[in-house]
Design a protein around this motif. Sequence first.
Motif, PDB file in Angstrom:
ATOM      1  N   ARG A   9      63.823  64.808  39.191  1.00  0.00           N
ATOM      2  CA  ARG A   9      64.715  65.681  39.950  1.00  0.00           C
ATOM      3  C   ARG A   9      63.953  66.837  40.576  1.00  0.00           C
ATOM      4  O   ARG A   9      64.267  67.282  41.680  1.00  0.00           O
ATOM      5  CB  ARG A   9      65.816  66.222  39.029  1.00  0.00           C
ATOM      6  N   LEU A  10      62.928  67.345  39.903  1.00  0.00           N
ATOM      7  CA  LEU A  10      62.175  68.487  40.386  1.00  0.00           C
ATOM      8  C   LEU A  10      61.016  68.116  41.301  1.00  0.00           C
ATOM      9  O   LEU A  10      60.402  68.988  41.904  1.00  0.00           O
ATOM     10  CB  LEU A  10      61.642  69.301  39.202  1.00  0.00           C
ATOM     11  N   THR A  11      60.714  66.830  41.415  1.00  0.00           N
ATOM     12  CA  THR A  11      59.636  66.392  42.291  1.00  0.00           C
ATOM     13  C   THR A  11      60.068  66.619  43.736  1.00  0.00           C
ATOM     14  O   THR A  11      61.167  66.250  44.118  1.00  0.00           O
ATOM     15  CB  THR A  11      59.330  64.903  42.068  1.00  0.00           C
ATOM     16  N   PRO A  12      59.203  67.232  44.543  1.00  0.00           N
ATOM     17  CA  PRO A  12      59.587  67.503  45.935  1.00  0.00           C
ATOM     18  C   PRO A  12      59.904  66.219  46.693  1.00  0.00           C
ATOM     19  O   PRO A  12      59.191  65.236  46.581  1.00  0.00           O
ATOM     20  CB  PRO A  12      58.356  68.168  46.535  1.00  0.00           C
ATOM     21  N   GLN A  13      60.972  66.268  47.465  1.00  0.00           N
ATOM     22  CA  GLN A  13      61.380  65.137  48.277  1.00  0.00           C
ATOM     23  C   GLN A  13      61.228  65.514  49.742  1.00  0.00           C
ATOM     24  O   GLN A  13      61.461  66.639  50.128  1.00  0.00           O
ATOM     25  CB  GLN A  13      62.840  64.770  47.989  1.00  0.00           C
ATOM     26  N   GLY A  14      60.866  64.581  50.565  1.00  0.00           N
ATOM     27  CA  GLY A  14      60.766  64.834  51.991  1.00  0.00           C
ATOM     28  C   GLY A  14      59.421  65.425  52.379  1.00  0.00           C
ATOM     29  O   GLY A  14      58.441  65.341  51.649  1.00  0.00           O
ATOM     30  N   LEU A  15      59.399  66.022  53.552  1.00  0.00           N
ATOM     31  CA  LEU A  15      58.157  66.573  54.086  1.00  0.00           C
ATOM     32  C   LEU A  15      57.904  67.973  53.546  1.00  0.00           C
ATOM     33  O   LEU A  15      58.786  68.817  53.583  1.00  0.00           O
ATOM     34  CB  LEU A  15      58.217  66.625  55.607  1.00  0.00           C
ATOM     35  N   THR A  16      56.711  68.194  53.080  1.00  0.00           N
ATOM     36  CA  THR A  16      56.316  69.516  52.618  1.00  0.00           C
ATOM     37  C   THR A  16      55.707  70.281  53.793  1.00  0.00           C
ATOM     38  O   THR A  16      55.309  69.677  54.795  1.00  0.00           O
ATOM     39  CB  THR A  16      55.292  69.419  51.477  1.00  0.00           C
ATOM     40  N   PRO A  17      55.614  71.598  53.700  1.00  0.00           N
ATOM     41  CA  PRO A  17      54.994  72.365  54.786  1.00  0.00           C
ATOM     42  C   PRO A  17      53.557  71.922  55.084  1.00  0.00           C
ATOM     43  O   PRO A  17      53.151  71.894  56.251  1.00  0.00           O
ATOM     44  CB  PRO A  17      55.022  73.804  54.266  1.00  0.00           C
ATOM     45  N   ALA A  18      52.804  71.550  54.075  1.00  0.00           N
ATOM     46  CA  ALA A  18      51.437  71.078  54.296  1.00  0.00           C
ATOM     47  C   ALA A  18      51.435  69.774  55.094  1.00  0.00           C
ATOM     48  O   ALA A  18      50.587  69.576  55.979  1.00  0.00           O
ATOM     49  CB  ALA A  18      50.721  70.894  52.972  1.00  0.00           C
ATOM     50  N   MET A  19      52.364  68.892  54.798  1.00  0.00           N
ATOM     51  CA  MET A  19      52.444  67.638  55.540  1.00  0.00           C
ATOM     52  C   MET A  19      52.838  67.892  56.994  1.00  0.00           C
ATOM     53  O   MET A  19      52.310  67.261  57.913  1.00  0.00           O
ATOM     54  CB  MET A  19      53.449  66.694  54.872  1.00  0.00           C
ATOM     55  N   LEU A  20      53.774  68.825  57.226  1.00  0.00           N
ATOM     56  CA  LEU A  20      54.173  69.158  58.589  1.00  0.00           C
ATOM     57  C   LEU A  20      53.012  69.757  59.379  1.00  0.00           C
ATOM     58  O   LEU A  20      52.818  69.434  60.555  1.00  0.00           O
ATOM     59  CB  LEU A  20      55.361  70.129  58.566  1.00  0.00           C
ATOM     60  N   LEU A  21      52.248  70.621  58.742  1.00  0.00           N
ATOM     61  CA  LEU A  21      51.090  71.218  59.404  1.00  0.00           C
ATOM     62  C   LEU A  21      50.056  70.156  59.762  1.00  0.00           C
ATOM     63  O   LEU A  21      49.510  70.152  60.862  1.00  0.00           O
ATOM     64  CB  LEU A  21      50.471  72.293  58.508  1.00  0.00           C
ATOM     65  N   THR A  22      49.810  69.236  58.864  1.00  0.00           N
ATOM     66  CA  THR A  22      48.861  68.151  59.123  1.00  0.00           C
ATOM     67  C   THR A  22      49.334  67.276  60.279  1.00  0.00           C
ATOM     68  O   THR A  22      48.537  66.901  61.149  1.00  0.00           O
ATOM     69  CB  THR A  22      48.673  67.293  57.855  1.00  0.00           C
ATOM     70  N   LEU A  23      50.613  66.968  60.314  1.00  0.00           N
ATOM     71  CA  LEU A  23      51.152  66.171  61.420  1.00  0.00           C
ATOM     72  C   LEU A  23      51.035  66.912  62.744  1.00  0.00           C
ATOM     73  O   LEU A  23      50.706  66.311  63.772  1.00  0.00           O
ATOM     74  CB  LEU A  23      52.609  65.810  61.142  1.00  0.00           C
ATOM     75  N   ALA A  24      51.286  68.215  62.749  1.00  0.00           N
ATOM     76  CA  ALA A  24      51.179  69.002  63.972  1.00  0.00           C
ATOM     77  C   ALA A  24      49.738  69.037  64.472  1.00  0.00           C
ATOM     78  O   ALA A  24      49.485  68.894  65.679  1.00  0.00           O
ATOM     79  CB  ALA A  24      51.691  70.414  63.729  1.00  0.00           C
ATOM     80  N   ILE A  25      48.780  69.208  63.575  1.00  0.00           N
ATOM     81  CA  ILE A  25      47.368  69.215  63.962  1.00  0.00           C
ATOM     82  C   ILE A  25      46.957  67.849  64.511  1.00  0.00           C
ATOM     83  O   ILE A  25      46.249  67.767  65.522  1.00  0.00           O
ATOM     84  CB  ILE A  25      46.485  69.646  62.777  1.00  0.00           C
ATOM     85  N   ALA A  26      47.400  66.783  63.881  1.00  0.00           N
ATOM     86  CA  ALA A  26      47.071  65.440  64.365  1.00  0.00           C
ATOM     87  C   ALA A  26      47.678  65.192  65.741  1.00  0.00           C
ATOM     88  O   ALA A  26      47.039  64.594  66.616  1.00  0.00           O
ATOM     89  CB  ALA A  26      47.563  64.394  63.373  1.00  0.00           C
ATOM     90  N   LEU A  27      48.889  65.668  65.965  1.00  0.00           N
ATOM     91  CA  LEU A  27      49.532  65.513  67.270  1.00  0.00           C
ATOM     92  C   LEU A  27      48.778  66.287  68.344  1.00  0.00           C
ATOM     93  O   LEU A  27      48.539  65.770  69.434  1.00  0.00           O
ATOM     94  CB  LEU A  27      50.984  65.973  67.187  1.00  0.00           C
ATOM     95  N   LEU A  28      48.385  67.521  68.036  1.00  0.00           N
ATOM     96  CA  LEU A  28      47.619  68.311  68.998  1.00  0.00           C
ATOM     97  C   LEU A  28      46.260  67.671  69.302  1.00  0.00           C
ATOM     98  O   LEU A  28      45.811  67.671  70.455  1.00  0.00           O
ATOM     99  CB  LEU A  28      47.428  69.731  68.470  1.00  0.00           C
ATOM    100  N   ALA A  29      45.615  67.106  68.302  1.00  0.00           N
ATOM    101  CA  ALA A  29      44.326  66.430  68.510  1.00  0.00           C
ATOM    102  C   ALA A  29      44.515  65.205  69.392  1.00  0.00           C
ATOM    103  O   ALA A  29      43.684  64.932  70.283  1.00  0.00           O
ATOM    104  CB  ALA A  29      43.714  66.051  67.173  1.00  0.00           C
ATOM    105  N   ALA A  30      45.586  64.456  69.182  1.00  0.00           N
ATOM    106  CA  ALA A  30      45.842  63.273  70.010  1.00  0.00           C
ATOM    107  C   ALA A  30      46.110  63.668  71.453  1.00  0.00           C
ATOM    108  O   ALA A  30      45.638  63.014  72.402  1.00  0.00           O
ATOM    109  CB  ALA A  30      47.021  62.481  69.437  1.00  0.00           C
ATOM    110  N   ILE A  31      46.863  64.751  71.662  1.00  0.00           N
ATOM    111  CA  ILE A  31      47.152  65.219  73.027  1.00  0.00           C
ATOM    112  C   ILE A  31      45.852  65.682  73.699  1.00  0.00           C
ATOM    113  O   ILE A  31      45.612  65.385  74.868  1.00  0.00           O
ATOM    114  CB  ILE A  31      48.196  66.345  72.985  1.00  0.00           C
ATOM    115  N   ALA A  32      45.008  66.395  72.967  1.00  0.00           N
ATOM    116  CA  ALA A  32      43.743  66.852  73.535  1.00  0.00           C
ATOM    117  C   ALA A  32      42.834  65.673  73.876  1.00  0.00           C
ATOM    118  O   ALA A  32      42.173  65.672  74.920  1.00  0.00           O
ATOM    119  CB  ALA A  32      43.033  67.774  72.540  1.00  0.00           C
TER     120      ALA A  32
END
Length: 60
Positions: free
Chosen positions: A29-52
Amino acid sequence: MTYDRLVCANCAGPVAEGRCPVCRANRERLTPQGLTPAMLLTLAIALLAAIALLAAVQAA
């Protein structure tokens, strides 16, 4: 709150160890579910790298 410091009222053991069914249920029950802030940041960096990369390929 994290479960690493919690003590189970059922077996008096750390919830993180999951000694009894109550511990295991609370740990799940206490295990985090869904996207964590670290995962969102990693996805945003990967998206910016792909666009560049795409911009650099089209400019050449």
